[in-house]
Write a protein that holds these residues in place. Structure first.
Motif, PDB file in Angstrom:
ATOM      1  N   GLY A 320       5.176  83.031  32.734  1.00  0.00           N
ATOM      2  CA  GLY A 320       4.935  81.919  33.654  1.00  0.00           C
ATOM      3  C   GLY A 320       4.440  80.672  32.948  1.00  0.00           C
ATOM      4  O   GLY A 320       4.318  79.615  33.565  1.00  0.00           O
ATOM      5  N   ILE A 321       4.209  80.775  31.652  1.00  0.00           N
ATOM      6  CA  ILE A 321       3.797  79.616  30.863  1.00  0.00           C
ATOM      7  C   ILE A 321       4.909  78.586  30.768  1.00  0.00           C
ATOM      8  O   ILE A 321       4.658  77.387  30.552  1.00  0.00           O
ATOM      9  CB  ILE A 321       3.384  80.069  29.434  1.00  0.00           C
ATOM     10  CG1 ILE A 321       2.789  78.922  28.619  1.00  0.00           C
ATOM     11  CG2 ILE A 321       4.570  80.659  28.694  1.00  0.00           C
ATOM     12  CD1 ILE A 321       1.456  78.455  29.100  1.00  0.00           C
ATOM     13  N   ALA A 322       6.174  78.986  30.941  1.00  0.00           N
ATOM     14  CA  ALA A 322       7.320  78.103  30.668  1.00  0.00           C
ATOM     15  C   ALA A 322       7.249  76.769  31.417  1.00  0.00           C
ATOM     16  O   ALA A 322       7.275  75.705  30.784  1.00  0.00           O
ATOM     17  CB  ALA A 322       8.626  78.833  30.967  1.00  0.00           C
ATOM     18  N   PRO A 323       7.188  76.754  32.760  1.00  0.00           N
ATOM     19  CA  PRO A 323       7.165  75.454  33.443  1.00  0.00           C
ATOM     20  C   PRO A 323       5.889  74.670  33.174  1.00  0.00           C
ATOM     21  O   PRO A 323       5.901  73.434  33.203  1.00  0.00           O
ATOM     22  CB  PRO A 323       7.288  75.822  34.919  1.00  0.00           C
ATOM     23  CG  PRO A 323       6.740  77.210  35.011  1.00  0.00           C
ATOM     24  CD  PRO A 323       7.145  77.872  33.722  1.00  0.00           C
ATOM     25  N   LEU A 324       4.793  75.376  32.884  1.00  0.00           N
ATOM     26  CA  LEU A 324       3.538  74.671  32.605  1.00  0.00           C
ATOM     27  C   LEU A 324       3.569  74.025  31.218  1.00  0.00           C
ATOM     28  O   LEU A 324       2.942  72.986  30.997  1.00  0.00           O
ATOM     29  CB  LEU A 324       2.365  75.645  32.725  1.00  0.00           C
ATOM     30  CG  LEU A 324       2.276  76.393  34.066  1.00  0.00           C
ATOM     31  CD1 LEU A 324       0.948  77.122  34.173  1.00  0.00           C
ATOM     32  CD2 LEU A 324       2.452  75.435  35.240  1.00  0.00           C
ATOM     33  N   LEU A 325       4.321  74.635  30.298  1.00  0.00           N
ATOM     34  CA  LEU A 325       4.532  73.997  28.999  1.00  0.00           C
ATOM     35  C   LEU A 325       5.294  72.684  29.176  1.00  0.00           C
ATOM     36  O   LEU A 325       4.986  71.679  28.526  1.00  0.00           O
ATOM     37  CB  LEU A 325       5.328  74.925  28.080  1.00  0.00           C
ATOM     38  CG  LEU A 325       4.553  75.993  27.324  1.00  0.00           C
ATOM     39  CD1 LEU A 325       5.523  76.943  26.641  1.00  0.00           C
ATOM     40  CD2 LEU A 325       3.618  75.359  26.300  1.00  0.00           C
ATOM     41  N   SER A 326       6.283  72.706  30.066  1.00  0.00           N
ATOM     42  CA  SER A 326       7.043  71.484  30.332  1.00  0.00           C
ATOM     43  C   SER A 326       6.120  70.379  30.834  1.00  0.00           C
ATOM     44  O   SER A 326       6.215  69.220  30.394  1.00  0.00           O
ATOM     45  CB  SER A 326       8.144  71.770  31.362  1.00  0.00           C
ATOM     46  OG  SER A 326       8.870  70.608  31.681  1.00  0.00           O
ATOM     47  N   ILE A 327       5.209  70.746  31.742  1.00  0.00           N
ATOM     48  CA  ILE A 327       4.257  69.760  32.276  1.00  0.00           C
ATOM     49  C   ILE A 327       3.318  69.264  31.174  1.00  0.00           C
ATOM     50  O   ILE A 327       3.087  68.054  31.033  1.00  0.00           O
ATOM     51  CB  ILE A 327       3.471  70.376  33.443  1.00  0.00           C
ATOM     52  CG1 ILE A 327       4.406  70.669  34.624  1.00  0.00           C
ATOM     53  CG2 ILE A 327       2.336  69.455  33.872  1.00  0.00           C
ATOM     54  CD1 ILE A 327       3.747  71.417  35.760  1.00  0.00           C
ATOM     55  N   ALA A 328       2.781  70.191  30.384  1.00  0.00           N
ATOM     56  CA  ALA A 328       1.849  69.804  29.320  1.00  0.00           C
ATOM     57  C   ALA A 328       2.532  68.907  28.296  1.00  0.00           C
ATOM     58  O   ALA A 328       1.950  67.915  27.822  1.00  0.00           O
ATOM     59  CB  ALA A 328       1.288  71.053  28.644  1.00  0.00           C
ATOM     60  N   ARG A 329       3.757  69.220  27.948  1.00  0.00           N
ATOM     61  CA  ARG A 329       4.485  68.418  26.962  1.00  0.00           C
ATOM     62  C   ARG A 329       4.805  67.029  27.508  1.00  0.00           C
ATOM     63  O   ARG A 329       4.769  66.044  26.772  1.00  0.00           O
ATOM     64  CB  ARG A 329       5.764  69.153  26.562  1.00  0.00           C
ATOM     65  CG  ARG A 329       5.492  70.370  25.670  1.00  0.00           C
ATOM     66  CD  ARG A 329       6.686  71.287  25.564  1.00  0.00           C
ATOM     67  NE  ARG A 329       6.492  72.302  24.512  1.00  0.00           N
ATOM     68  CZ  ARG A 329       7.261  73.368  24.340  1.00  0.00           C
ATOM     69  NH1 ARG A 329       8.291  73.586  25.174  1.00  0.00           N
ATOM     70  NH2 ARG A 329       7.030  74.218  23.368  1.00  0.00           N
ATOM     71  N   GLN A 330       5.127  66.955  28.792  1.00  0.00           N
ATOM     72  CA  GLN A 330       5.423  65.655  29.377  1.00  0.00           C
ATOM     73  C   GLN A 330       4.163  64.793  29.468  1.00  0.00           C
ATOM     74  O   GLN A 330       4.210  63.584  29.228  1.00  0.00           O
ATOM     75  CB  GLN A 330       6.062  65.820  30.751  1.00  0.00           C
ATOM     76  CG  GLN A 330       6.545  64.531  31.395  1.00  0.00           C
ATOM     77  CD  GLN A 330       7.693  63.874  30.619  1.00  0.00           C
ATOM     78  OE1 GLN A 330       8.361  64.521  29.819  1.00  0.00           O
ATOM     79  NE2 GLN A 330       7.894  62.577  30.853  1.00  0.00           N
ATOM     80  N   ARG A 332       1.720  64.916  27.439  1.00  0.00           N
ATOM     81  CA  ARG A 332       1.471  64.452  26.065  1.00  0.00           C
ATOM     82  C   ARG A 332       2.418  63.310  25.703  1.00  0.00           C
ATOM     83  O   ARG A 332       2.002  62.316  25.091  1.00  0.00           O
ATOM     84  CB  ARG A 332       1.650  65.623  25.100  1.00  0.00           C
ATOM     85  CG  ARG A 332       1.407  65.272  23.633  1.00  0.00           C
ATOM     86  CD  ARG A 332       1.611  66.487  22.759  1.00  0.00           C
ATOM     87  NE  ARG A 332       2.969  67.015  22.916  1.00  0.00           N
ATOM     88  CZ  ARG A 332       3.345  68.218  22.481  1.00  0.00           C
ATOM     89  NH1 ARG A 332       2.474  69.024  21.901  1.00  0.00           N
ATOM     90  NH2 ARG A 332       4.589  68.621  22.642  1.00  0.00           N
ATOM     91  N   ALA A 333       3.688  63.444  26.107  1.00  0.00           N
ATOM     92  CA  ALA A 333       4.666  62.396  25.785  1.00  0.00           C
ATOM     93  C   ALA A 333       4.325  61.080  26.471  1.00  0.00           C
ATOM     94  O   ALA A 333       4.599  59.999  25.933  1.00  0.00           O
ATOM     95  CB  ALA A 333       6.066  62.857  26.190  1.00  0.00           C
ATOM     96  N   GLU A 334       3.725  61.171  27.660  1.00  0.00           N
ATOM     97  CA  GLU A 334       3.370  59.965  28.412  1.00  0.00           C
ATOM     98  C   GLU A 334       1.985  59.450  28.071  1.00  0.00           C
ATOM     99  O   GLU A 334       1.542  58.448  28.643  1.00  0.00           O
ATOM    100  CB  GLU A 334       3.438  60.269  29.912  1.00  0.00           C
ATOM    101  CG  GLU A 334       4.845  60.604  30.419  1.00  0.00           C
ATOM    102  CD  GLU A 334       4.852  61.037  31.875  1.00  0.00           C
ATOM    103  OE1 GLU A 334       3.738  61.242  32.431  1.00  0.00           O
ATOM    104  OE2 GLU A 334       5.939  61.180  32.453  1.00  0.00           O
ATOM    105  N   ASP A 335       1.277  60.130  27.166  1.00  0.00           N
ATOM    106  CA  ASP A 335      -0.109  59.763  26.818  1.00  0.00           C
ATOM    107  C   ASP A 335      -0.975  59.693  28.069  1.00  0.00           C
ATOM    108  O   ASP A 335      -1.785  58.765  28.242  1.00  0.00           O
ATOM    109  CB  ASP A 335      -0.147  58.423  26.074  1.00  0.00           C
ATOM    110  CG  ASP A 335       0.437  58.530  24.677  1.00  0.00           C
ATOM    111  OD1 ASP A 335       0.255  59.591  24.048  1.00  0.00           O
ATOM    112  OD2 ASP A 335       1.079  57.561  24.228  1.00  0.00           O
ATOM    113  N   ASP A 336      -0.807  60.675  28.943  1.00  0.00           N
ATOM    114  CA  ASP A 336      -1.598  60.716  30.172  1.00  0.00           C
ATOM    115  C   ASP A 336      -3.070  60.851  29.806  1.00  0.00           C
ATOM    116  O   ASP A 336      -3.460  61.760  29.060  1.00  0.00           O
ATOM    117  CB  ASP A 336      -1.143  61.900  31.036  1.00  0.00           C
ATOM    118  CG  ASP A 336      -1.691  61.834  32.447  1.00  0.00           C
ATOM    119  OD1 ASP A 336      -2.920  61.947  32.612  1.00  0.00           O
ATOM    120  OD2 ASP A 336      -0.889  61.674  33.387  1.00  0.00           O
TER     121      ASP A 336
END
Length: 440
Positions: A320-330, A332-336
């Motif tokens: 279940g980490i898969a979609p949460l990795l997508s969120i975490a990576r995004q 990071r990419a957006e410098d949230d």
């Protein structure tokens, strides 16, 4: 459409046969006979709408969530089954083709001929088989693709049989308006199948991908990376999933849903985290680079779109980490700038994916990754046990509870336990996002 409008529309469709029947002003029959007809017609409307509820239409699932759509699909199918099984036993009328002399208006005669009796019996027997095979799908000695084909064919047979039965034997369905209503619903049901099995795959065939790499990232867990052979990559939001067809034609039934683990910012590359867990995934490590692949549209509401929170809590169990990795990576990419905590549960340390990337994420001043193992090895120094109420209380402060956004993905038992723990911790239900796709 707004979810309330969707539900209102569904309710209107299912009661329309009753309204059209009432407007016919036919001579009254015994109450049980009228209830029997009402149950049969309502069940028929439900069954025809079921085709659309399972057709992956984002106009529906995009508003209420794919998991809610499928759960509703399952529950109302079982409701229709009960209606279908019960309705013939309530009739006090005779199952005769010609009214008796003392019944000139025919209100005490069902008027079934051989054909309508046979089609009614076919539907009455086939529907329980289709529903039970769906409920016990994991126990059947068939591959998922075989079950899916049987489910679709069975649904078409039932729809065709009930349509004939209703039009030929229905006391009210002989009315042109009600007959037209059934035919319109049947056409929409069949159109949804054409869309799912022909039109959508045709669109996928025009946008082929190829596998660029397959690498092992944890125990029995692999990263599958794709890139489009031409054109733009799939548009998706962080946290969504897509149906993947790997090494087969998009018109085959060899497709399965997987959560996207890469961020939208990583396109044109699209990556998945896939665990060896069944017929379609146990040989995932043998897939060769260059293998053709096809992706359907992205689905799912496990996203941050339209939601607010002063901090982001990602709580994952296993793959279940898969979609949460997508969120975490995004993020990071957006410098949230918001603080983020990833609470990640596994059975053993060998099951942790992207250990190096997660360790680097932990070093970010505004980010944190906390691992929890239920069966730790002798050298493990991190948290142990389960992600339960005690763990939630230790990781998240009371100040976090009302203001943070909590995104959950994992096994059903874990999701239920974590949701209960968060609610007990004071987190409002509106601040918890989760999708669950297994209900039986």
């Amino acid at each position: 459409m707004h979810p309330i409008l969707l539900f209102t529309g569904y309710l209107l469709i299912t009661v329309t046969p009753l309204l059209l029947s009432a407007l016919q002003n036919l001579p009254p029959r015994p109450l049980l006979d009228e209830i029997a007809s009402g149950l049969g017609m309502t069940a028929f409307a439900i069954l025809l709408v079921e085709f659309v509820l399972s057709g992956r239409f984002r106009a529906i699932s995009g508003r209420i969530g794919m998991d809610v759509t499928m759960r509703f699909h399952q529950l109302v199918a079982r409701t229709a089954l009960i209606f279908v099984l019960v309705h013939p036993y309530l009739y006090s009328a005779e199952f005769l083709g010609t009214p008796l002399p003392w019944d000139p208006t025919g209100q005490f005669t069902l008027g079934l001929d051989t054909g309508s009796l046979v089609t009614g019996l076919i539907a009455w027997v086939a529907l329980p088989c289709v529903v039970l095979m769906a409920i016990f799908r994991d126990q059947l000695p068939y591959r998922y693709e075989v079950w899916r084909a049987m489910h679709a064919v069975g649904a078409v047979v039932i729809a065709a049989a009930v349509t004939h039965h209703a039009l030929e034997a229905g006391r009210y369905s002989a009315d042109p308006w009600l007959a037209g209503f059934w035919l319109v619903l049947l056409a929409l049901a069949l159109a949804s199948l054409v869309w799912t099995y022909a039109i959508a795959p045709l669109a996928e065939a025009r946008r082929p991908y190829e596998v660029t790499s397959v690498r092992k990232i944890a125990l029995r867990t692999w990263e599958l990376a794709l890139r489009p052979r031409r054109g733009a990559a799939l548009a998706f939001e962080a946290g969504q999933f897509a149906w993947l067809t790997l090494g087969h034609s998009p018109f085959s039934l060899q497709e399965n849903p997987f959560s996207i683990s890469s961020a939208p910012a990583d396109r044109p590359d699209v990556r998945f985290v896939i665990k060896e867990a069944g017929d379609s995934t146990r040989h995932i490590g043998d897939v060769a680079p260059g293998t053709v692949a096809y992706l359907g549209n992205a689905h799912g509401n496990l996203t941050l779109k339209g939601r607010t929170g002063t901090g982001i809590a990602l709580i994952a169990g296993g793959v279940g980490i898969a979609p949460l990795l997508s969120i975490a990576r995004q993020l990071r990419a957006e410098d949230d700038p918001r603080p983020m905590i990833l609470l990640y549960g596994n059975r053993t340390e060998e099951q942790i994916v992207y250990a190096d990337e997660l360790e680097a994420l932990s070093g970010h001043p505004n980010r944190g990754v906390i691992h929890v193992l239920s069966e730790p090895g002798p050298g493990w120094t991190g948290r142990t046990g389960l992600i339960d109420r005690e763990t939630i209380g230790q990781v998240f402060t009371a100040d976090d509870a009302r203001d943070w956004l909590y995104v959950l993905c994992g096994p059903p038992a874990m999701l239920e336990a974590v949701e209960d723990a968060l609610l007990a911790h004071g987190v409002p239900a509106r601040q918890i996002i989760a999708e669950q796709f297994y209900y039986d």
